[in-house]
Design an enzyme around this catalytic site. Structure first.
Site, PDB file in Angstrom:
ATOM      1  CE  LYS A 125      -2.127   1.742   3.653  1.00 44.01           C
ATOM      2  NZ  LYS A 125      -3.063   1.980   4.775  1.00 44.01           N
ATOM      3  CG  ASP A 143      -7.431   3.696   1.777  1.00 39.21           C
ATOM      4  OD1 ASP A 143      -8.305   3.219   1.016  1.00 39.21           O
ATOM      5  OD2 ASP A 143      -7.422   4.896   2.121  1.00 39.21           O
TER       6      ASP A 143
END
Length: 231
Positions: A125, A143
């Site tokens: 991420k 996310d």
């Protein structure tokens, strides 16, 4: 097996409408270079972008690059980033991260996913955030907002972030990945909340299979809309 054409069409339509809804969509973390982007993304875990942005000017005034941060005095670094929460663990991550950049990459942030994820405290991420925003290289940032919306839109049933990244990525042109991430994150922060999504005020409601999870009355839904994401 290629994704269903109807699913691809609907997914891309949703993204186009979200692009019109949020023409200013971008990272809500303040940064001026790849090192700053990497650091503020690490700091953003378990806190708000607003809190990170509040401490970043003092942080980068004291430690403008990896070399400076690698030799930082732990207590001073902790003091600066304390408002972001979990500051001891984050300090440890930043020290190790900066030291790794100095030792392995001559103090420069690498521009590939494979290299970025070898750095302490950097997962896919964070790596995709840095690639997309600091280097202009396509990356999908999964996310909590992105994952929630991708499932609500019926783009995936996966909960594992890597699987979500791959399944959603298959529906879109690679060049659109970074902005797609911004569109979903902005929409998730402002309208499509985890609890009580503002369905009646949603610009993509007509293409959303989860329409009705939140109030559909426009007046009631409008009260749930947040005007900005930096809460």
């Amino acid at each position: 097996m290629p994704p269903e054409t109807s699913l691809v069409r609907r997914a891309r339509k949703i993204d186009r409408v979200l692009a019109e809804t949020y023409p200013d969509a971008r990272s809500e973390l303040d940064f001026t270079n790849a090192f700053e982007m990497l650091v503020v993304t690490v700091l953003s875990a378990q806190t708000t972008d607003r809190r990170v942005n509040a401490v970043s000017p003092a942080l980068f005034a004291a430690y403008p690059d990896a070399s400076a941060m690698a030799s930082a005095e732990r207590e001073k670094l902790e003091q600066i980033i304390q408002p972001t929460g979990f500051f001891r663990a984050k300090t440890e991550s930043l020290l190790k991260l900066s030291q790794a950049l100095v030792e392995r990459y001559d103090g420069q942030v690498p521009a590939t996913l494979d290299d970025l994820v070898t750095l302490p405290g950097v997962g896919r991420k964070t790596a995709n955030v840095v690639l997309g925003n600091a280097f202009g290289l396509p990356g999908i940032t999964v996310d909590t907002h992105f994952g929630r919306l991708a499932r609500r839109f019926g783009w995936t049933e996966q909960t594992d972030a890597v699987k979500v990244e791959h399944e959603v990525g298959a529906l879109f042109s690679k060049k659109d990945w970074t902005m797609l991430s911004h569109h979903l994150i902005w929409h998730g922060r402002r309208v499509c909340h985890a609890r009580n999504p503002a369905c009646g005020a949603c610009t993509v409601a007509r293409w959303c299979p989860s329409y009705g999870e939140g109030p559909t009355d426009p007046v009631q839904a409008a009260k749930l809309v947040r005007t900005e994401g930096r809460a």
